[in-house]
Design a protein around this motif. Structure first.
Motif, PDB file in Angstrom:
ATOM      1  N   MET A   1       9.504 -99.699  -0.980  1.00 42.89           N
ATOM      2  CA  MET A   1       8.587-100.440  -1.823  1.00 42.89           C
ATOM      3  C   MET A   1       8.800-100.140  -3.302  1.00 42.89           C
ATOM      4  O   MET A   1       8.111-100.690  -4.128  1.00 42.89           O
ATOM      5  CB  MET A   1       7.150-100.084  -1.461  1.00 42.89           C
ATOM      6  N   GLU A   2       9.734 -99.312  -3.630  1.00 38.94           N
ATOM      7  CA  GLU A   2       9.946 -98.945  -5.019  1.00 38.94           C
ATOM      8  C   GLU A   2      10.314-100.162  -5.856  1.00 38.94           C
ATOM      9  O   GLU A   2      11.097-101.005  -5.452  1.00 38.94           O
ATOM     10  CB  GLU A   2      11.051 -97.908  -5.124  1.00 38.94           C
ATOM     11  N   GLY A   3       9.715-100.254  -7.031  1.00 36.39           N
ATOM     12  CA  GLY A   3      10.051-101.316  -7.961  1.00 36.39           C
ATOM     13  C   GLY A   3       9.262-102.591  -7.802  1.00 36.39           C
ATOM     14  O   GLY A   3       9.560-103.572  -8.468  1.00 36.39           O
ATOM     15  N   LEU A   4       8.250-102.629  -6.937  1.00 29.88           N
ATOM     16  CA  LEU A   4       7.433-103.830  -6.814  1.00 29.88           C
ATOM     17  C   LEU A   4       6.570-104.054  -8.050  1.00 29.88           C
ATOM     18  O   LEU A   4       6.259-105.176  -8.394  1.00 29.88           O
ATOM     19  CB  LEU A   4       6.522-103.747  -5.581  1.00 29.88           C
ATOM     20  N   VAL A   5       6.187-102.964  -8.693  1.00 25.21           N
ATOM     21  CA  VAL A   5       5.381-103.040  -9.904  1.00 25.21           C
ATOM     22  C   VAL A   5       6.162-102.385 -11.029  1.00 25.21           C
ATOM     23  O   VAL A   5       6.566-101.232 -10.923  1.00 25.21           O
ATOM     24  CB  VAL A   5       4.014-102.328  -9.728  1.00 25.21           C
ATOM     25  N   LEU A   6       6.364-103.128 -12.105  1.00 27.02           N
ATOM     26  CA  LEU A   6       7.083-102.615 -13.257  1.00 27.02           C
ATOM     27  C   LEU A   6       6.088-102.302 -14.370  1.00 27.02           C
ATOM     28  O   LEU A   6       5.340-103.174 -14.798  1.00 27.02           O
ATOM     29  CB  LEU A   6       8.113-103.631 -13.758  1.00 27.02           C
ATOM     30  N   ILE A   7       6.092-101.058 -14.812  1.00 24.12           N
ATOM     31  CA  ILE A   7       5.234-100.620 -15.912  1.00 24.12           C
ATOM     32  C   ILE A   7       6.151-100.374 -17.107  1.00 24.12           C
ATOM     33  O   ILE A   7       6.957 -99.449 -17.082  1.00 24.12           O
ATOM     34  CB  ILE A   7       4.455 -99.339 -15.531  1.00 24.12           C
ATOM     35  N   GLU A   8       6.038-101.230 -18.127  1.00 22.44           N
ATOM     36  CA  GLU A   8       6.885-101.131 -19.315  1.00 22.44           C
ATOM     37  C   GLU A   8       6.109-100.460 -20.442  1.00 22.44           C
ATOM     38  O   GLU A   8       5.000-100.871 -20.760  1.00 22.44           O
ATOM     39  CB  GLU A   8       7.319-102.506 -19.780  1.00 22.44           C
ATOM     40  N   VAL A   9       6.727 -99.446 -21.041  1.00 23.03           N
ATOM     41  CA  VAL A   9       6.076 -98.677 -22.098  1.00 23.03           C
ATOM     42  C   VAL A   9       7.053 -98.473 -23.245  1.00 23.03           C
ATOM     43  O   VAL A   9       8.219 -98.155 -23.034  1.00 23.03           O
ATOM     44  CB  VAL A   9       5.618 -97.288 -21.575  1.00 23.03           C
ATOM     45  N   CYS A  10       6.555 -98.634 -24.453  1.00 25.18           N
ATOM     46  CA  CYS A  10       7.333 -98.388 -25.665  1.00 25.18           C
ATOM     47  C   CYS A  10       7.369 -96.874 -25.922  1.00 25.18           C
ATOM     48  O   CYS A  10       6.353 -96.194 -25.797  1.00 25.18           O
ATOM     49  CB  CYS A  10       6.668 -99.107 -26.828  1.00 25.18           C
ATOM     50  N   ALA A  11       8.516 -96.347 -26.289  1.00 23.28           N
ATOM     51  CA  ALA A  11       8.656 -94.915 -26.546  1.00 23.28           C
ATOM     52  C   ALA A  11       7.812 -94.456 -27.732  1.00 23.28           C
ATOM     53  O   ALA A  11       7.455 -93.287 -27.819  1.00 23.28           O
ATOM     54  CB  ALA A  11      10.120 -94.567 -26.781  1.00 23.28           C
ATOM     55  N   ASN A  12       7.474 -95.367 -28.638  1.00 27.70           N
ATOM     56  CA  ASN A  12       6.645 -95.028 -29.795  1.00 27.70           C
ATOM     57  C   ASN A  12       5.156 -95.057 -29.467  1.00 27.70           C
ATOM     58  O   ASN A  12       4.324 -94.719 -30.297  1.00 27.70           O
ATOM     59  CB  ASN A  12       6.919 -96.008 -30.938  1.00 27.70           C
ATOM     60  N   ASN A  13       4.840 -95.462 -28.286  1.00 26.80           N
ATOM     61  CA  ASN A  13       3.479 -95.633 -27.828  1.00 26.80           C
ATOM     62  C   ASN A  13       2.781 -94.280 -27.663  1.00 26.80           C
ATOM     63  O   ASN A  13       3.417 -93.277 -27.358  1.00 26.80           O
ATOM     64  CB  ASN A  13       3.543 -96.347 -26.475  1.00 26.80           C
ATOM     65  N   GLY A  29       5.718 -97.581  -5.197  1.00 32.81           N
ATOM     66  CA  GLY A  29       6.049 -98.979  -5.462  1.00 32.81           C
ATOM     67  C   GLY A  29       6.098 -99.299  -6.940  1.00 32.81           C
ATOM     68  O   GLY A  29       6.521-100.374  -7.337  1.00 32.81           O
ATOM     69  N   ALA A  30       5.677 -98.347  -7.769  1.00 33.20           N
ATOM     70  CA  ALA A  30       5.692 -98.561  -9.215  1.00 33.20           C
ATOM     71  C   ALA A  30       6.913 -97.898  -9.834  1.00 33.20           C
ATOM     72  O   ALA A  30       7.328 -96.821  -9.417  1.00 33.20           O
ATOM     73  CB  ALA A  30       4.429 -98.003  -9.851  1.00 33.20           C
ATOM     74  N   THR A  31       7.475 -98.569 -10.819  1.00 35.45           N
ATOM     75  CA  THR A  31       8.591 -98.033 -11.587  1.00 35.45           C
ATOM     76  C   THR A  31       8.203 -98.067 -13.050  1.00 35.45           C
ATOM     77  O   THR A  31       7.698 -99.092 -13.536  1.00 35.45           O
ATOM     78  CB  THR A  31       9.865 -98.881 -11.380  1.00 35.45           C
ATOM     79  N   VAL A  32       8.387 -96.970 -13.762  1.00 36.08           N
ATOM     80  CA  VAL A  32       8.073 -96.895 -15.188  1.00 36.08           C
ATOM     81  C   VAL A  32       9.364 -97.063 -15.971  1.00 36.08           C
ATOM     82  O   VAL A  32      10.337 -96.354 -15.728  1.00 36.08           O
ATOM     83  CB  VAL A  32       7.391 -95.566 -15.548  1.00 36.08           C
ATOM     84  N   LEU A  33       9.356 -98.018 -16.888  1.00 42.24           N
ATOM     85  CA  LEU A  33      10.499 -98.268 -17.752  1.00 42.24           C
ATOM     86  C   LEU A  33      10.069 -97.994 -19.188  1.00 42.24           C
ATOM     87  O   LEU A  33       9.207 -98.683 -19.725  1.00 42.24           O
ATOM     88  CB  LEU A  33      10.959 -99.722 -17.618  1.00 42.24           C
ATOM     89  N   GLU A  34      10.627 -96.942 -19.773  1.00 50.73           N
ATOM     90  CA  GLU A  34      10.317 -96.589 -21.158  1.00 50.73           C
ATOM     91  C   GLU A  34      11.461 -97.067 -22.036  1.00 50.73           C
ATOM     92  O   GLU A  34      12.614 -96.709 -21.812  1.00 50.73           O
ATOM     93  CB  GLU A  34      10.132 -95.085 -21.296  1.00 50.73           C
ATOM     94  N   THR A  35      11.148 -97.907 -23.010  1.00 57.58           N
ATOM     95  CA  THR A  35      12.170 -98.462 -23.901  1.00 57.58           C
ATOM     96  C   THR A  35      11.862 -98.068 -25.338  1.00 57.58           C
ATOM     97  O   THR A  35      10.748 -97.654 -25.660  1.00 57.58           O
ATOM     98  CB  THR A  35      12.225 -99.993 -23.802  1.00 57.58           C
ATOM     99  N   ASP A  36      12.867 -98.213 -26.209  1.00 58.20           N
ATOM    100  CA  ASP A  36      12.671 -97.878 -27.620  1.00 58.20           C
ATOM    101  C   ASP A  36      11.598 -98.749 -28.257  1.00 58.20           C
ATOM    102  O   ASP A  36      10.795 -98.287 -29.042  1.00 58.20           O
ATOM    103  CB  ASP A  36      13.974 -98.023 -28.399  1.00 58.20           C
TER     104      ASP A  36
END
Length: 90
Positions: A1-13, A29-36
């Motif tokens: 179930m990994e990756g069913l929910v995408l949590i996107e976060v800014c690194a400056n956040n 089932g959640a995946t955290v994606l931290e971007t610049d």
């Protein structure tokens, strides 16, 4: 179930230091994606926020924001596994 929910976060956040890796472990089932930068200019200076499957979730307090993000991620997972139609999507 990994990756069913995408949590996107800014690194400056303001959430960057609030256990995002632990959030992914607590919500199977959640995946955290931290971007610049996720091009939400200025919001990271005022509120803690993330996008949960494209939906903006925010709060002035990072701890409350993390709770809201977790609640939204769990709601999305419940909906995805329930077989309900799009009208009932969170």
């Amino acid at each position: 179930m990994e990756g069913l929910v995408l949590i996107e976060v800014c690194a400056n956040n303001r959430l960057a230091a609030h256990g995002l890796d632990e959030l992914a472990e607590r919500v199977p089932g959640a995946t955290v994606l931290e971007t610049d930068c996720i091009n939400t200019c200025g919001l990271c200076q005022v509120h803690a926020f993330a996008y949960v499957n494209g939906k903006l979730v925010h709060d002035a307090d990072p701890s409350r924001c993390m709770a809201k993000i977790e609640d939204e991620a769990r709601a999305v997972l419940r909906w995805l596994t329930s077989g309900e139609d799009e009208k009932s999507a969170p």
